[in-house]
Write an enzyme that holds these catalytic residues in place. Structure first.
Site, PDB file in Angstrom:
ATOM      1  N   SER A 196      49.177 -20.800  44.086  1.00  0.00           N
ATOM      2  CA  SER A 196      49.111 -21.872  43.084  1.00  0.00           C
ATOM      3  C   SER A 196      48.895 -21.399  41.657  1.00  0.00           C
ATOM      4  O   SER A 196      48.876 -22.239  40.741  1.00  0.00           O
ATOM      5  CB  SER A 196      47.999 -22.864  43.452  1.00  0.00           C
ATOM      6  OG  SER A 196      48.393 -23.665  44.536  1.00  0.00           O
ATOM      7  N   LYS A 206      51.329 -22.791  39.170  1.00  0.00           N
ATOM      8  CA  LYS A 206      51.246 -24.067  38.450  1.00  0.00           C
ATOM      9  C   LYS A 206      51.051 -23.883  36.946  1.00  0.00           C
ATOM     10  O   LYS A 206      51.290 -24.832  36.189  1.00  0.00           O
ATOM     11  CB  LYS A 206      50.147 -24.936  39.053  1.00  0.00           C
ATOM     12  CG  LYS A 206      50.453 -25.395  40.475  1.00  0.00           C
ATOM     13  CD  LYS A 206      49.378 -26.316  41.004  1.00  0.00           C
ATOM     14  CE  LYS A 206      49.732 -26.862  42.386  1.00  0.00           C
ATOM     15  NZ  LYS A 206      49.587 -25.869  43.458  1.00  0.00           N
ATOM     16  N   SER A 259      44.610 -28.147  41.580  1.00  0.00           N
ATOM     17  CA  SER A 259      45.724 -27.541  42.305  1.00  0.00           C
ATOM     18  C   SER A 259      46.377 -28.522  43.283  1.00  0.00           C
ATOM     19  O   SER A 259      46.739 -28.164  44.414  1.00  0.00           O
ATOM     20  CB  SER A 259      45.247 -26.281  43.047  1.00  0.00           C
ATOM     21  OG  SER A 259      46.287 -25.344  43.158  1.00  0.00           O
ATOM     22  N   LYS A 281      43.283 -20.450  36.462  1.00  0.00           N
ATOM     23  CA  LYS A 281      43.970 -21.050  37.612  1.00  0.00           C
ATOM     24  C   LYS A 281      43.645 -20.237  38.848  1.00  0.00           C
ATOM     25  O   LYS A 281      43.521 -19.000  38.801  1.00  0.00           O
ATOM     26  CB  LYS A 281      45.490 -21.072  37.397  1.00  0.00           C
ATOM     27  CG  LYS A 281      46.232 -21.893  38.449  1.00  0.00           C
ATOM     28  CD  LYS A 281      45.893 -23.373  38.330  1.00  0.00           C
ATOM     29  CE  LYS A 281      46.377 -24.171  39.531  1.00  0.00           C
ATOM     30  NZ  LYS A 281      45.485 -24.002  40.712  1.00  0.00           N
TER      31      LYS A 281
END
Length: 385
Positions: free
Chosen positions: A170, A173, A228, A333
Protein backbone atom coordinates in the site's frame (compact mmCIF):
# COMPACT_ATOMS: atom_id res chain seq x y z
CA UNK A 1 81.39 73.25 135.06
CA UNK A 2 80.08 70.78 132.59
CA UNK A 3 77.74 73.30 131.13
CA UNK A 4 80.60 75.51 130.26
CA UNK A 5 82.36 72.89 128.13
CA UNK A 6 82.42 73.61 124.30
CA UNK A 7 83.14 71.33 121.46
CA UNK A 8 86.66 71.24 120.35
CA UNK A 9 85.96 72.45 116.81
CA UNK A 10 83.66 75.31 117.50
CA UNK A 11 81.32 76.06 114.60
CA UNK A 12 82.90 73.46 112.22
CA UNK A 13 80.49 70.63 113.07
CA UNK A 14 77.25 72.29 111.90
CA UNK A 15 78.93 73.40 108.65
CA UNK A 16 80.11 69.85 107.92
CA UNK A 17 76.71 68.40 108.57
CA UNK A 18 75.16 70.99 106.27
CA UNK A 19 77.58 70.14 103.48
CA UNK A 20 76.97 66.44 104.00
CA UNK A 21 73.28 66.93 103.70
CA UNK A 22 73.67 68.91 100.48
CA UNK A 23 75.98 66.27 98.99
CA UNK A 24 73.44 63.54 99.75
CA UNK A 25 70.68 65.52 98.05
CA UNK A 26 72.84 66.01 94.95
CA UNK A 27 73.74 62.33 94.87
CA UNK A 28 70.15 61.35 95.17
CA UNK A 29 69.25 63.75 92.39
CA UNK A 30 71.96 62.32 90.13
CA UNK A 31 70.89 58.77 90.82
CA UNK A 32 67.29 59.63 90.02
CA UNK A 33 68.40 61.29 86.79
CA UNK A 34 70.47 58.26 85.85
CA UNK A 35 67.53 55.97 86.62
CA UNK A 36 65.16 58.06 84.49
CA UNK A 37 67.68 58.10 81.64
CA UNK A 38 68.06 54.31 81.80
CA UNK A 39 64.30 53.82 81.80
CA UNK A 40 63.89 56.13 78.82
CA UNK A 41 66.59 54.24 76.90
CA UNK A 42 64.97 50.90 77.62
CA UNK A 43 61.57 52.22 76.59
CA UNK A 44 62.97 53.48 73.28
CA UNK A 45 64.62 50.17 72.47
CA UNK A 46 61.45 48.28 73.30
CA UNK A 47 59.41 50.56 71.00
CA UNK A 48 61.87 50.02 68.13
CA UNK A 49 61.80 46.26 68.59
CA UNK A 50 58.00 46.28 68.62
CA UNK A 51 57.83 48.44 65.47
CA UNK A 52 60.31 46.18 63.67
CA UNK A 53 58.34 43.09 64.61
CA UNK A 54 55.10 44.67 63.39
CA UNK A 55 56.68 45.62 60.04
CA UNK A 56 58.07 42.13 59.53
CA UNK A 57 54.68 40.65 60.30
CA UNK A 58 53.07 42.89 57.71
CA UNK A 59 55.58 41.85 55.06
CA UNK A 60 55.04 38.18 55.86
CA UNK A 61 51.24 38.60 55.65
CA UNK A 62 51.50 40.36 52.30
CA UNK A 63 53.76 37.65 50.93
CA UNK A 64 51.46 34.91 52.21
CA UNK A 65 48.35 36.57 50.76
CA UNK A 66 49.94 37.15 47.36
CA UNK A 67 51.44 33.72 46.86
CA UNK A 68 49.41 31.54 49.18
CA UNK A 69 52.48 30.41 51.09
CA UNK A 70 55.19 31.78 53.42
CA UNK A 71 58.46 32.96 52.00
CA UNK A 72 61.86 32.47 53.60
CA UNK A 73 63.83 35.68 53.92
CA UNK A 74 67.23 35.23 52.47
CA UNK A 75 69.84 37.00 54.58
CA UNK A 76 72.89 36.50 52.46
CA UNK A 77 73.45 38.18 49.12
CA UNK A 78 75.32 35.16 47.85
CA UNK A 79 72.27 32.95 48.48
CA UNK A 80 69.89 35.50 46.89
CA UNK A 81 71.74 35.64 43.54
CA UNK A 82 71.09 31.99 42.47
CA UNK A 83 67.46 32.38 43.49
CA UNK A 84 67.08 35.45 41.28
CA UNK A 85 68.71 33.52 38.43
CA UNK A 86 66.28 30.61 38.86
CA UNK A 87 63.34 32.99 38.91
CA UNK A 88 64.63 34.63 35.73
CA UNK A 89 64.82 31.25 34.02
CA UNK A 90 61.25 30.46 35.09
CA UNK A 91 60.07 33.86 33.89
CA UNK A 92 61.62 33.20 30.50
CA UNK A 93 59.95 29.82 30.28
CA UNK A 94 56.49 31.10 31.22
CA UNK A 95 55.79 33.09 28.00
CA UNK A 96 56.81 30.10 25.87
CA UNK A 97 54.60 27.76 27.88
CA UNK A 98 51.70 30.21 27.72
CA UNK A 99 52.15 30.54 23.98
CA UNK A 100 52.18 26.77 23.57
CA UNK A 101 48.98 26.44 25.65
CA UNK A 102 47.33 29.26 23.69
CA UNK A 103 48.36 27.61 20.43
CA UNK A 104 46.93 24.27 21.53
CA UNK A 105 43.67 25.92 22.60
CA UNK A 106 43.42 27.79 19.31
CA UNK A 107 44.02 24.57 17.37
CA UNK A 108 41.37 22.76 19.39
CA UNK A 109 38.89 25.61 18.89
CA UNK A 110 39.55 25.61 15.15
CA UNK A 111 39.10 21.85 14.97
CA UNK A 112 35.87 22.07 16.96
CA UNK A 113 34.54 24.77 14.64
CA UNK A 114 35.55 22.94 11.49
CA UNK A 115 34.29 19.54 12.67
CA UNK A 116 31.02 19.68 14.65
CA UNK A 117 29.72 16.59 16.42
CA UNK A 118 27.18 15.87 13.71
CA UNK A 119 29.53 15.96 10.74
CA UNK A 120 32.78 14.29 9.75
CA UNK A 121 35.81 16.18 8.46
CA UNK A 122 34.35 16.13 4.95
CA UNK A 123 31.43 18.29 6.11
CA UNK A 124 28.82 15.64 5.25
CA UNK A 125 26.42 14.44 7.94
CA UNK A 126 26.69 10.91 9.30
CA UNK A 127 25.12 8.70 11.93
CA UNK A 128 27.38 8.43 14.97
CA UNK A 129 28.39 5.39 16.98
CA UNK A 130 27.95 7.31 20.24
CA UNK A 131 24.32 7.79 19.23
CA UNK A 132 23.78 4.02 19.02
CA UNK A 133 24.63 3.60 15.35
CA UNK A 134 26.78 0.51 15.87
CA UNK A 135 27.16 -2.81 14.10
CA UNK A 136 25.27 -4.53 16.91
CA UNK A 137 22.44 -2.01 16.72
CA UNK A 138 22.17 -2.28 12.94
CA UNK A 139 21.76 -6.03 13.27
CA UNK A 140 18.56 -5.36 15.22
CA UNK A 141 16.89 -3.63 12.26
CA UNK A 142 14.01 -5.89 11.21
CA UNK A 143 13.37 -4.51 7.71
CA UNK A 144 15.18 -6.30 4.89
CA UNK A 145 15.54 -3.17 2.79
CA UNK A 146 16.31 0.27 4.27
CA UNK A 147 17.34 3.62 2.86
CA UNK A 148 17.90 6.78 4.94
CA UNK A 149 18.55 10.00 3.00
CA UNK A 150 19.42 13.42 4.42
CA UNK A 151 17.32 15.59 2.13
CA UNK A 152 19.19 18.77 3.03
CA UNK A 153 22.53 17.58 1.68
CA UNK A 154 21.47 14.62 -0.49
CA UNK A 155 23.67 12.35 1.65
CA UNK A 156 22.66 8.69 2.20
CA UNK A 157 23.05 8.03 5.94
CA UNK A 158 22.23 4.31 6.01
CA UNK A 159 21.56 1.67 3.38
CA UNK A 160 20.58 -1.97 3.46
CA UNK A 161 19.63 -3.67 0.20
CA UNK A 162 18.68 -0.20 -1.01
CA UNK A 163 18.59 -1.26 -4.67
CA UNK A 164 16.80 -4.58 -4.23
CA UNK A 165 13.45 -4.68 -6.04
CA UNK A 166 10.60 -5.81 -3.80
CA UNK A 167 6.78 -5.53 -3.53
CA UNK A 168 5.72 -2.27 -1.89
CA UNK A 169 2.04 -3.05 -1.08
CA UNK A 170 0.00 0.00 0.00
CA UNK A 171 2.95 2.38 -0.23
CA UNK A 172 1.56 2.42 -3.78
CA UNK A 173 -1.21 4.77 -2.58
CA UNK A 174 1.22 7.70 -2.49
CA UNK A 175 1.50 7.43 -6.27
CA UNK A 176 -2.27 6.90 -6.48
CA UNK A 177 -2.79 10.23 -4.71
CA UNK A 178 -0.23 12.05 -6.86
CA UNK A 179 -1.81 10.90 -10.14
CA UNK A 180 -5.32 11.62 -8.92
CA UNK A 181 -4.43 15.18 -7.83
CA UNK A 182 -2.52 15.89 -11.04
CA UNK A 183 -5.56 15.40 -13.31
CA UNK A 184 -7.42 18.38 -11.68
CA UNK A 185 -10.60 17.79 -13.67
CA UNK A 186 -13.02 16.34 -11.13
CA UNK A 187 -14.40 18.33 -8.21
CA UNK A 188 -13.15 16.93 -4.91
CA UNK A 189 -16.45 17.68 -3.19
CA UNK A 190 -18.52 15.56 -5.58
CA UNK A 191 -19.60 12.20 -4.21
CA UNK A 192 -18.30 8.89 -5.55
CA UNK A 193 -20.07 5.57 -5.01
CA UNK A 194 -18.38 2.22 -4.34
CA UNK A 195 -19.31 -0.40 -6.99
CA UNK A 196 -18.70 -4.08 -7.64
CA UNK A 197 -15.70 -3.10 -9.77
CA UNK A 198 -13.94 -1.79 -6.67
CA UNK A 199 -13.97 -5.13 -4.80
CA UNK A 200 -10.69 -7.00 -4.32
CA UNK A 201 -10.75 -10.13 -6.46
CA UNK A 202 -7.01 -10.77 -6.04
CA UNK A 203 -6.55 -11.12 -2.27
CA UNK A 204 -10.26 -10.98 -1.35
CA UNK A 205 -9.54 -8.52 1.41
CA UNK A 206 -12.37 -7.14 3.52
CA UNK A 207 -13.46 -3.49 3.68
CA UNK A 208 -15.97 -1.57 5.76
CA UNK A 209 -16.97 0.34 2.65
CA UNK A 210 -19.79 -1.77 1.26
CA UNK A 211 -21.04 -1.60 -2.29
CA UNK A 212 -23.30 1.43 -2.57
CA UNK A 213 -21.44 3.51 0.03
CA UNK A 214 -21.18 7.11 -1.15
CA UNK A 215 -18.29 9.38 -0.19
CA UNK A 216 -16.89 12.65 -1.44
CA UNK A 217 -13.79 12.28 -3.57
CA UNK A 218 -11.90 14.22 -0.87
CA UNK A 219 -12.93 11.64 1.76
CA UNK A 220 -12.02 8.78 -0.57
CA UNK A 221 -8.51 10.19 -0.90
CA UNK A 222 -8.33 10.90 2.83
CA UNK A 223 -9.04 7.37 4.04
CA UNK A 224 -6.94 5.82 1.24
CA UNK A 225 -3.90 7.67 2.59
CA UNK A 226 -4.63 7.73 6.32
CA UNK A 227 -6.14 4.26 6.79
CA UNK A 228 -4.99 2.53 3.59
CA UNK A 229 -8.61 1.87 2.53
CA UNK A 230 -8.34 -0.30 -0.59
CA UNK A 231 -11.85 0.19 -2.01
CA UNK A 232 -11.42 3.96 -1.77
CA UNK A 233 -8.20 3.80 -3.83
CA UNK A 234 -9.84 1.44 -6.32
CA UNK A 235 -12.82 3.77 -6.71
CA UNK A 236 -10.54 6.75 -7.40
CA UNK A 237 -8.65 4.87 -10.12
CA UNK A 238 -11.92 3.78 -11.78
CA UNK A 239 -13.25 7.36 -11.74
CA UNK A 240 -10.17 8.71 -13.56
CA UNK A 241 -10.62 10.14 -17.11
CA UNK A 242 -10.02 7.17 -19.41
CA UNK A 243 -10.80 4.67 -16.66
CA UNK A 244 -8.56 2.41 -14.63
CA UNK A 245 -6.16 1.44 -17.48
CA UNK A 246 -5.41 5.12 -18.10
CA UNK A 247 -4.85 5.64 -14.40
CA UNK A 248 -2.33 2.78 -14.14
CA UNK A 249 -0.52 4.03 -17.25
CA UNK A 250 -0.29 7.47 -15.68
CA UNK A 251 1.18 5.95 -12.49
CA UNK A 252 3.95 4.20 -14.42
CA UNK A 253 4.66 7.28 -16.54
CA UNK A 254 5.02 9.40 -13.44
CA UNK A 255 7.41 6.85 -11.90
CA UNK A 256 9.63 7.05 -14.99
CA UNK A 257 9.53 10.84 -14.86
CA UNK A 258 10.79 10.68 -11.27
CA UNK A 259 13.72 8.48 -12.32
CA UNK A 260 12.22 5.36 -10.71
CA UNK A 261 13.40 2.97 -13.41
CA UNK A 262 12.93 -0.18 -11.30
CA UNK A 263 9.43 0.76 -10.15
CA UNK A 264 6.28 -0.69 -11.67
CA UNK A 265 2.55 -0.56 -10.85
CA UNK A 266 -0.23 -3.02 -11.74
CA UNK A 267 -3.04 -1.46 -9.72
CA UNK A 268 -3.87 1.56 -7.55
CA UNK A 269 -4.26 -0.30 -4.24
CA UNK A 270 -0.93 -2.13 -3.89
CA UNK A 271 -2.63 -5.49 -3.38
CA UNK A 272 -0.74 -6.85 -6.40
CA UNK A 273 2.74 -8.23 -5.66
CA UNK A 274 3.67 -6.84 -9.11
CA UNK A 275 3.67 -3.34 -7.63
CA UNK A 276 7.39 -3.15 -6.99
CA UNK A 277 10.16 -0.66 -6.28
CA UNK A 278 13.40 -0.29 -4.29
CA UNK A 279 14.07 1.53 -1.00
CA UNK A 280 16.23 4.07 -2.85
CA UNK A 281 13.62 4.82 -5.53
CA UNK A 282 10.85 5.12 -2.94
CA UNK A 283 12.75 8.08 -1.49
CA UNK A 284 11.99 9.94 -4.74
CA UNK A 285 8.30 9.01 -4.42
CA UNK A 286 8.19 10.34 -0.84
CA UNK A 287 9.80 13.61 -1.90
CA UNK A 288 7.31 14.00 -4.75
CA UNK A 289 4.33 13.26 -2.47
CA UNK A 290 5.54 15.82 0.06
CA UNK A 291 4.97 18.60 -2.50
CA UNK A 292 1.18 18.15 -2.18
CA UNK A 293 -0.43 19.83 0.82
CA UNK A 294 -3.45 17.52 0.69
CA UNK A 295 -1.26 14.38 0.77
CA UNK A 296 0.68 15.76 3.73
CA UNK A 297 -2.47 16.57 5.68
CA UNK A 298 -4.35 13.35 4.90
CA UNK A 299 -1.44 10.98 5.52
CA UNK A 300 -0.71 12.53 8.93
CA UNK A 301 -4.28 12.86 10.19
CA UNK A 302 -4.78 10.62 13.23
CA UNK A 303 -8.49 9.96 12.87
CA UNK A 304 -11.55 11.09 10.94
CA UNK A 305 -15.29 10.51 10.95
CA UNK A 306 -16.50 9.78 7.40
CA UNK A 307 -20.05 10.23 6.12
CA UNK A 308 -20.78 7.29 3.80
CA UNK A 309 -24.29 8.36 2.80
CA UNK A 310 -26.12 5.95 5.07
CA UNK A 311 -24.27 6.55 8.27
CA UNK A 312 -20.79 7.40 9.50
CA UNK A 313 -17.58 5.42 9.94
CA UNK A 314 -14.66 6.24 12.22
CA UNK A 315 -11.23 5.78 10.63
CA UNK A 316 -7.80 5.96 12.30
CA UNK A 317 -4.26 6.25 10.99
CA UNK A 318 -2.75 2.87 10.14
CA UNK A 319 0.75 4.06 11.14
CA UNK A 320 1.15 3.75 14.92
CA UNK A 321 4.26 5.94 14.91
CA UNK A 322 2.06 8.78 13.69
CA UNK A 323 -1.07 7.83 15.62
CA UNK A 324 0.76 7.89 18.94
CA UNK A 325 3.10 10.78 18.11
CA UNK A 326 6.33 8.76 18.34
CA UNK A 327 7.96 10.61 15.44
CA UNK A 328 7.49 13.94 13.73
CA UNK A 329 6.96 13.65 9.98
CA UNK A 330 5.57 15.63 7.05
CA UNK A 331 4.31 12.65 5.03
CA UNK A 332 4.06 8.88 5.60
CA UNK A 333 2.57 5.63 4.33
CA UNK A 334 2.50 2.02 5.43
CA UNK A 335 1.75 -1.14 3.48
CA UNK A 336 1.42 -4.90 3.89
CA UNK A 337 0.75 -7.99 1.83
CA UNK A 338 2.14 -11.45 2.45
CA UNK A 339 4.61 -11.15 -0.41
CA UNK A 340 6.08 -7.84 0.80
CA UNK A 341 5.99 -8.06 4.56
CA UNK A 342 5.44 -4.84 6.48
CA UNK A 343 6.60 -1.65 4.79
CA UNK A 344 6.83 1.98 5.90
CA UNK A 345 8.03 5.21 4.32
CA UNK A 346 8.41 8.54 6.11
CA UNK A 347 9.72 12.01 5.59
CA UNK A 348 10.90 12.60 9.16
CA UNK A 349 11.53 16.07 10.54
CA UNK A 350 14.59 15.77 12.77
CA UNK A 351 14.39 18.34 15.59
CA UNK A 352 11.08 19.37 13.96
CA UNK A 353 12.86 21.04 11.05
CA UNK A 354 15.47 18.92 9.24
CA UNK A 355 13.92 16.57 6.63
CA UNK A 356 15.24 13.02 6.33
CA UNK A 357 13.64 10.40 4.07
CA UNK A 358 13.32 6.92 5.61
CA UNK A 359 12.09 3.97 3.54
CA UNK A 360 11.79 0.47 5.04
CA UNK A 361 10.65 -2.68 3.25
CA UNK A 362 10.14 -6.27 4.28
CA UNK A 363 9.80 -6.36 8.08
CA UNK A 364 8.37 -9.63 9.38
CA UNK A 365 5.87 -7.84 11.65
CA UNK A 366 4.13 -4.51 12.13
CA UNK A 367 5.94 -4.09 15.45
CA UNK A 368 9.28 -4.73 13.75
CA UNK A 369 8.61 -1.97 11.23
CA UNK A 370 7.51 0.41 13.99
CA UNK A 371 10.57 -0.35 16.14
CA UNK A 372 12.83 0.22 13.14
CA UNK A 373 11.29 3.67 12.76
CA UNK A 374 11.84 4.46 16.44
CA UNK A 375 15.46 3.27 16.36
CA UNK A 376 16.31 5.22 13.22
CA UNK A 377 14.62 8.34 14.62
CA UNK A 378 16.86 8.11 17.72
CA UNK A 379 19.98 7.81 15.58
CA UNK A 380 18.93 10.85 13.59
CA UNK A 381 17.93 13.06 16.52
CA UNK A 382 21.23 12.38 18.28
CA UNK A 383 23.53 12.57 15.25
CA UNK A 384 22.16 15.53 13.32
CA UNK A 385 21.85 19.19 14.26
Amino acid sequence: MLSTLRPPYGHATPLFLSLLRRAGAVARLMMCSLLVLMLATLAGKFSEAQAAGSSAGKHRSAATGAKGRKRTVRKKASADKPARTARSRRALRRPAAAAAVAGTAATAATAATATPASAPASGKPELLARCGFTEASRRHIFSRGVYVLDEQTGTPLFERNADTVAPIASVTKLMTAIVWLDQKQLAMGNRLEVTEDDLDTLKFTHSRLGVGASLSRADMLHIALMSSENRAAAALSRDYPGGRPAFIAAMNARAQALGMSHTHFENATGLSPENVSTPRELAALVQAANRYQLIRNDSLDKQKMINIGRGQLQYINSNRLIRYGQVNASVQKTGFINESGHNMVLRMLVHDRRPVIVTMLGSGSADGSRLDGVRIAKWLNCSLN
